[in-house]
Design an enzyme around this catalytic site. Sequence first.
Site, PDB file in Angstrom:
ATOM      1  N   MET A  23      41.550  71.068 -53.373  1.00 24.32           N
ATOM      2  CA  MET A  23      40.750  70.938 -52.888  1.00 24.32           C
ATOM      3  C   MET A  23      39.724  72.679 -53.009  1.00 24.32           C
ATOM      4  O   MET A  23      40.842  73.445 -52.201  1.00 24.32           O
ATOM      5  CB  MET A  23      40.452  70.897 -50.999  1.00 24.32           C
ATOM      6  CG  MET A  23      40.072  69.716 -51.507  1.00 24.32           C
ATOM      7  SD  MET A  23      40.096  68.544 -49.568  1.00 24.32           S
ATOM      8  CE  MET A  23      41.766  69.494 -48.210  1.00 24.32           C
ATOM      9  N   GLN A  77      47.563  73.220 -60.939  1.00 17.64           N
ATOM     10  CA  GLN A  77      46.321  72.590 -61.425  1.00 17.64           C
ATOM     11  C   GLN A  77      45.328  72.860 -61.842  1.00 17.64           C
ATOM     12  O   GLN A  77      45.208  73.898 -61.415  1.00 17.64           O
ATOM     13  CB  GLN A  77      45.758  71.364 -60.406  1.00 17.64           C
ATOM     14  CG  GLN A  77      44.666  70.237 -61.474  1.00 17.64           C
ATOM     15  CD  GLN A  77      43.491  70.115 -59.859  1.00 17.64           C
ATOM     16  OE1 GLN A  77      42.618  69.606 -59.761  1.00 17.64           O
ATOM     17  NE2 GLN A  77      44.331  68.340 -60.233  1.00 17.64           N
ATOM     18  N   CYS A 107      37.124  66.831 -62.121  1.00 17.28           N
ATOM     19  CA  CYS A 107      36.057  67.548 -61.050  1.00 17.28           C
ATOM     20  C   CYS A 107      35.367  66.911 -61.531  1.00 17.28           C
ATOM     21  O   CYS A 107      34.416  67.512 -62.824  1.00 17.28           O
ATOM     22  CB  CYS A 107      36.431  69.204 -60.821  1.00 17.28           C
ATOM     23  SG  CYS A 107      34.814  69.935 -60.582  1.00 17.28           S
ATOM     24  N   LYS A 146      44.927  64.034 -63.328  1.00 17.90           N
ATOM     25  CA  LYS A 146      44.490  63.659 -62.257  1.00 17.90           C
ATOM     26  C   LYS A 146      42.588  63.211 -62.798  1.00 17.90           C
ATOM     27  O   LYS A 146      42.057  64.172 -63.071  1.00 17.90           O
ATOM     28  CB  LYS A 146      43.934  64.658 -60.860  1.00 17.90           C
ATOM     29  CG  LYS A 146      43.074  63.710 -59.656  1.00 17.90           C
ATOM     30  CD  LYS A 146      43.174  64.605 -58.672  1.00 17.90           C
ATOM     31  CE  LYS A 146      42.486  63.581 -57.589  1.00 17.90           C
ATOM     32  NZ  LYS A 146      42.098  64.718 -56.384  1.00 17.90           N
ATOM     33  N   GLY A 208      40.711  59.199 -52.472  1.00 22.53           N
ATOM     34  CA  GLY A 208      39.564  58.972 -51.975  1.00 22.53           C
ATOM     35  C   GLY A 208      39.542  58.622 -49.987  1.00 22.53           C
ATOM     36  O   GLY A 208      40.194  57.244 -50.637  1.00 22.53           O
ATOM     37  N   ASP A 209      38.926  58.911 -49.797  1.00 18.75           N
ATOM     38  CA  ASP A 209      38.326  58.381 -48.292  1.00 18.75           C
ATOM     39  C   ASP A 209      40.045  58.056 -47.510  1.00 18.75           C
ATOM     40  O   ASP A 209      39.652  57.322 -46.369  1.00 18.75           O
ATOM     41  CB  ASP A 209      38.059  57.281 -48.648  1.00 18.75           C
ATOM     42  CG  ASP A 209      36.491  57.152 -49.016  1.00 18.75           C
ATOM     43  OD1 ASP A 209      36.468  58.117 -49.494  1.00 18.75           O
ATOM     44  OD2 ASP A 209      36.572  56.333 -50.468  1.00 18.75           O
ATOM     45  N   GLY A 231      43.009  63.998 -48.520  1.00 20.11           N
ATOM     46  CA  GLY A 231      42.274  66.135 -48.875  1.00 20.11           C
ATOM     47  C   GLY A 231      41.582  66.370 -47.765  1.00 20.11           C
ATOM     48  O   GLY A 231      42.237  66.528 -46.589  1.00 20.11           O
ATOM     49  N   ARG A 232      40.147  65.865 -47.652  1.00 20.56           N
ATOM     50  CA  ARG A 232      39.360  66.054 -46.636  1.00 20.56           C
ATOM     51  C   ARG A 232      40.732  65.200 -45.157  1.00 20.56           C
ATOM     52  O   ARG A 232      40.369  66.098 -43.846  1.00 20.56           O
ATOM     53  CB  ARG A 232      38.352  64.797 -45.887  1.00 20.56           C
ATOM     54  CG  ARG A 232      37.072  65.634 -47.089  1.00 20.56           C
ATOM     55  CD  ARG A 232      35.975  65.037 -47.582  1.00 20.56           C
ATOM     56  NE  ARG A 232      35.686  64.661 -47.964  1.00 20.56           N
ATOM     57  CZ  ARG A 232      35.323  62.641 -48.052  1.00 20.56           C
ATOM     58  NH1 ARG A 232      34.027  63.443 -47.237  1.00 20.56           N
ATOM     59  NH2 ARG A 232      35.412  61.941 -48.596  1.00 20.56           N
TER      60      ARG A 232
END
Length: 356
Positions: A23, A77, A107, A146, A208-209, A231-232
């Site tokens: 991130m 990355q 991205c 990715k 994701g999510d 991530g989040r």
Amino acid sequence: MSSIQPFKIRDIEINPPLVLSPMAGVTDISFRRLLKQRGGIGLTVSEFISVEGLTRNNPKSKRQMRFYENERPFAVQIFGGQPERMRVAAEMAEEIGADILDINCGCPAPKVVKHGGGSGLLRDLPRLETILKEIKKAITIPLTIKIRAGYSESTINAIDTAKLAEDCGVEHIALHGRTKEQGYRGLADWDLVREIKRVVKVPVSGSGDVMTIQQAFDRFRETGCDGVLIGRGAMANPWIFRQFEDVMHGREPFQPTLEDKRALLLEYFEMLQQDMPKLPAIGRMKQLAGQFTRGLQGGALFRTALYHSHTVEEILDRISEYFETITAGRQYFGETGPSRELVEAPVLDSCEAASV
């Protein structure tokens, strides 16, 4: 839960099969070190790094490649659209000792896509093929990628991209199941992860999510993927990897106490101050605290008090004050007054910071 196994990228074991998702503006050396010490991370990845910066000796880009030995396995990355610069940057990553070189084709930030990098490569597969082949010839460490579902809803090409990547010698494919045009809106399509897993032989991970360990287990079960990127979810709960590993091995998941949470914030702030000047350290601290204290009693008031703090001392005082109050079972009121509106931290994701 025992059906979930570590996987290998060539001879590098990813155990547990969880990756701290890169991130921008978040997964720097301090954040990765902080989370790695909590346990349960199989692979850490640098923030995504501009090859334009690296190949022009930009000090910031060079700093972004630093890592601690105990982070291994560690992937650098990179992003960019020029094959020659991508090749040179890949060589630099191998030289500094990275275990894996990862290419960002995901991205959606306009300034990244405009120059053919990130998810811009999804609409120029011949260019992506050239880049992958050039890098593959130049490095001996594993090459991974990715990608996103596609550039737009009408051009979803993740399966073609994954096949092309495998043909070029890529050894692990991670899919974030949104399109470039979606950005971070809507939900990630994990069905595509399952479809890619069926058509390639290399390991496939999904992204994701994933905000809870239950969601991580569900994604493994539903898609048969080899790994899951978080991530989040790791900003909101830095112990999510350790908790997953606990359940994976039949243990009760670790539950952090208020003292653990206070200690984590202080430790992170200490690391940041060792690594960067005070002002950026304060900014990063506010960012993590903004995600990390969601759902805590009085969290919004605490985030507001932190937001209005501008010195190291003020930040430390607010942290002590907040945790002492809620540990004692009292209600935290912060410093609210008629002029003090609640401030909420923005929700961040992989390369959000790059588009600012």
